[in-house]
Design a protein around this motif. Sequence first.
Motif, PDB file in Angstrom:
ATOM      1  N   LEU A 237      14.286  -9.425 -46.882  1.00 31.53           N
ATOM      2  CA  LEU A 237      14.790  -8.144 -46.466  1.00 31.53           C
ATOM      3  C   LEU A 237      14.465  -6.982 -47.224  1.00 31.53           C
ATOM      4  O   LEU A 237      14.129  -5.636 -46.981  1.00 31.53           O
ATOM      5  CB  LEU A 237      16.300  -8.039 -46.571  1.00 31.53           C
ATOM      6  N   ALA A 238      14.108  -7.379 -48.758  1.00 29.46           N
ATOM      7  CA  ALA A 238      13.553  -6.112 -49.509  1.00 29.46           C
ATOM      8  C   ALA A 238      11.972  -5.751 -48.798  1.00 29.46           C
ATOM      9  O   ALA A 238      11.517  -4.474 -49.170  1.00 29.46           O
ATOM     10  CB  ALA A 238      13.302  -6.688 -50.764  1.00 29.46           C
ATOM     11  N   ALA A 239      11.358  -6.618 -48.675  1.00 27.76           N
ATOM     12  CA  ALA A 239      10.163  -6.518 -48.127  1.00 27.76           C
ATOM     13  C   ALA A 239       9.806  -5.624 -46.777  1.00 27.76           C
ATOM     14  O   ALA A 239       9.343  -4.634 -46.625  1.00 27.76           O
ATOM     15  CB  ALA A 239       9.261  -7.733 -47.854  1.00 27.76           C
ATOM     16  N   PHE A 240      10.975  -5.979 -46.025  1.00 28.60           N
ATOM     17  CA  PHE A 240      11.278  -5.096 -44.620  1.00 28.60           C
ATOM     18  C   PHE A 240      11.417  -3.681 -45.283  1.00 28.60           C
ATOM     19  O   PHE A 240      11.223  -2.782 -44.208  1.00 28.60           O
ATOM     20  CB  PHE A 240      12.255  -5.905 -43.804  1.00 28.60           C
ATOM     21  N   ILE A 241      12.601  -3.632 -45.953  1.00 19.27           N
ATOM     22  CA  ILE A 241      12.946  -2.195 -46.085  1.00 19.27           C
ATOM     23  C   ILE A 241      12.086  -1.468 -46.612  1.00 19.27           C
ATOM     24  O   ILE A 241      11.598  -0.420 -46.520  1.00 19.27           O
ATOM     25  CB  ILE A 241      14.218  -2.049 -47.075  1.00 19.27           C
ATOM     26  N   GLY A 242      11.089  -1.962 -47.725  1.00 22.26           N
ATOM     27  CA  GLY A 242      10.057  -1.303 -48.404  1.00 22.26           C
ATOM     28  C   GLY A 242       8.935  -0.764 -47.262  1.00 22.26           C
ATOM     29  O   GLY A 242       8.404  -0.017 -47.249  1.00 22.26           O
ATOM     30  N   PHE A 243       8.633  -1.912 -46.497  1.00 22.44           N
ATOM     31  CA  PHE A 243       7.340  -1.661 -45.504  1.00 22.44           C
ATOM     32  C   PHE A 243       8.042  -0.585 -44.479  1.00 22.44           C
ATOM     33  O   PHE A 243       7.243   0.412 -44.309  1.00 22.44           O
ATOM     34  CB  PHE A 243       7.400  -2.891 -44.740  1.00 22.44           C
ATOM     35  N   ALA A 244       9.234  -0.495 -44.186  1.00 21.54           N
ATOM     36  CA  ALA A 244       9.715   0.369 -43.291  1.00 21.54           C
ATOM     37  C   ALA A 244       9.748   1.938 -44.051  1.00 21.54           C
ATOM     38  O   ALA A 244       9.537   2.764 -43.494  1.00 21.54           O
ATOM     39  CB  ALA A 244      11.334   0.082 -42.842  1.00 21.54           C
ATOM     40  N   LEU A 245      10.186   1.923 -45.278  1.00 21.33           N
ATOM     41  CA  LEU A 245      10.337   3.296 -46.050  1.00 21.33           C
ATOM     42  C   LEU A 245       8.738   3.861 -46.170  1.00 21.33           C
ATOM     43  O   LEU A 245       8.306   4.981 -46.009  1.00 21.33           O
ATOM     44  CB  LEU A 245      10.798   3.276 -47.388  1.00 21.33           C
ATOM     45  N   LYS A 246       7.921   2.766 -46.434  1.00 18.76           N
ATOM     46  CA  LYS A 246       6.344   3.351 -46.715  1.00 18.76           C
ATOM     47  C   LYS A 246       5.889   3.807 -45.280  1.00 18.76           C
ATOM     48  O   LYS A 246       5.083   4.787 -45.375  1.00 18.76           O
ATOM     49  CB  LYS A 246       5.711   1.970 -47.116  1.00 18.76           C
ATOM     50  N   LYS A 247       6.015   3.070 -44.193  1.00 17.96           N
ATOM     51  CA  LYS A 247       5.668   3.737 -42.838  1.00 17.96           C
ATOM     52  C   LYS A 247       6.353   4.934 -42.624  1.00 17.96           C
ATOM     53  O   LYS A 247       5.632   5.725 -42.201  1.00 17.96           O
ATOM     54  CB  LYS A 247       5.908   2.568 -42.019  1.00 17.96           C
ATOM     55  N   LYS A 248       7.659   4.978 -42.873  1.00 17.36           N
ATOM     56  CA  LYS A 248       8.229   6.308 -42.590  1.00 17.36           C
ATOM     57  C   LYS A 248       7.535   7.547 -43.522  1.00 17.36           C
ATOM     58  O   LYS A 248       7.400   8.601 -42.949  1.00 17.36           O
ATOM     59  CB  LYS A 248       9.537   6.309 -42.961  1.00 17.36           C
ATOM     60  N   ASN A 249       7.451   7.046 -44.650  1.00 18.18           N
ATOM     61  CA  ASN A 249       6.737   8.270 -45.641  1.00 18.18           C
ATOM     62  C   ASN A 249       5.206   8.677 -45.240  1.00 18.18           C
ATOM     63  O   ASN A 249       4.940   9.826 -45.429  1.00 18.18           O
ATOM     64  CB  ASN A 249       6.692   7.806 -47.157  1.00 18.18           C
ATOM     65  N   GLY A 250       4.634   7.478 -44.944  1.00 21.65           N
ATOM     66  CA  GLY A 250       3.192   7.783 -44.444  1.00 21.65           C
ATOM     67  C   GLY A 250       3.088   8.310 -43.115  1.00 21.65           C
ATOM     68  O   GLY A 250       2.122   9.128 -42.765  1.00 21.65           O
ATOM     69  N   SER A 251       4.229   8.297 -42.355  1.00 18.72           N
ATOM     70  CA  SER A 251       4.020   9.374 -40.890  1.00 18.72           C
ATOM     71  C   SER A 251       4.586  10.546 -41.117  1.00 18.72           C
ATOM     72  O   SER A 251       4.337  11.471 -40.176  1.00 18.72           O
ATOM     73  CB  SER A 251       4.940   8.563 -39.962  1.00 18.72           C
ATOM     74  N   ARG A 252       4.815  11.059 -42.229  1.00 18.28           N
ATOM     75  CA  ARG A 252       5.168  12.583 -42.434  1.00 18.28           C
ATOM     76  C   ARG A 252       4.011  13.522 -42.723  1.00 18.28           C
ATOM     77  O   ARG A 252       2.885  12.977 -42.986  1.00 18.28           O
ATOM     78  CB  ARG A 252       6.203  12.936 -43.666  1.00 18.28           C
TER      79      ARG A 252
END
Length: 252
Positions: A237-252
Amino acid sequence: ILTVQALLFADGGLLALGCNIFNLGFLPCFIAYPFIYRPIVGDKPSQNRILLGAIIAAITGLQMGAFGVVLETLFSGLSELPFKTFVLLMQPIHLAIGIVEGVVTAAVVSFVWKSRPEILEKTANTAPVNGFSGKFVLTALLAAAVITGGVLSWFASSNPDGLEWAVFHTTGKEELETPNRNIYSLLGKIQEKTAFLPDYGFRVSEDVKTDSSEPESIVNPGTSVSGLVGGVVILALAAFIGFALKKKNGSR
């Protein structure tokens, strides 16, 4: 973590999950850490600062959480626990727990600081933690988690936790009676279905009776499986949340 504990291990009721997240998640992470730990440790961590900051932050976080439980119990109107007695029992026991948790936290943070000081320095300045290998730290922490969850969990105390201890010394019972309402029954049935390792062990049929003549073994496969499964689920879950946040920040 608290959601996984409630759903998979029936540790904490679903109806109390919101209060648990506030008391054990919000208060330590958004109050104790930024306003106590961070100012004490500063931008240049040291062994003494980490130890002092971790202990004071852990104690403060648990004291706030324990007092939150008392207030939530009082305002719920579902319990007749005397406020003064309950609070005078809750705060001291969680003071002792906070000291122990603070020392353990300081040990983990000190290990990371000694192994990779740049991790703490970057996080202190809210900078991205990249550009270096953290394999040694991750491997060591993973090994410690496996040993703790798979082996050391056998020696976990069977004594009541801080809340159960306070409730017992207030009422003579470790748990309060569940109100006879449909919502409690419904959530209880849901938890029975989702918790495939209740109380951190394998399900045991009520018809199965333990032979009291045989000494109980310290080795508990159910506890080991629970510790390992819980660790894997939390890590995923931590890896998934971290990956999702990283992807979200990278798309900005």
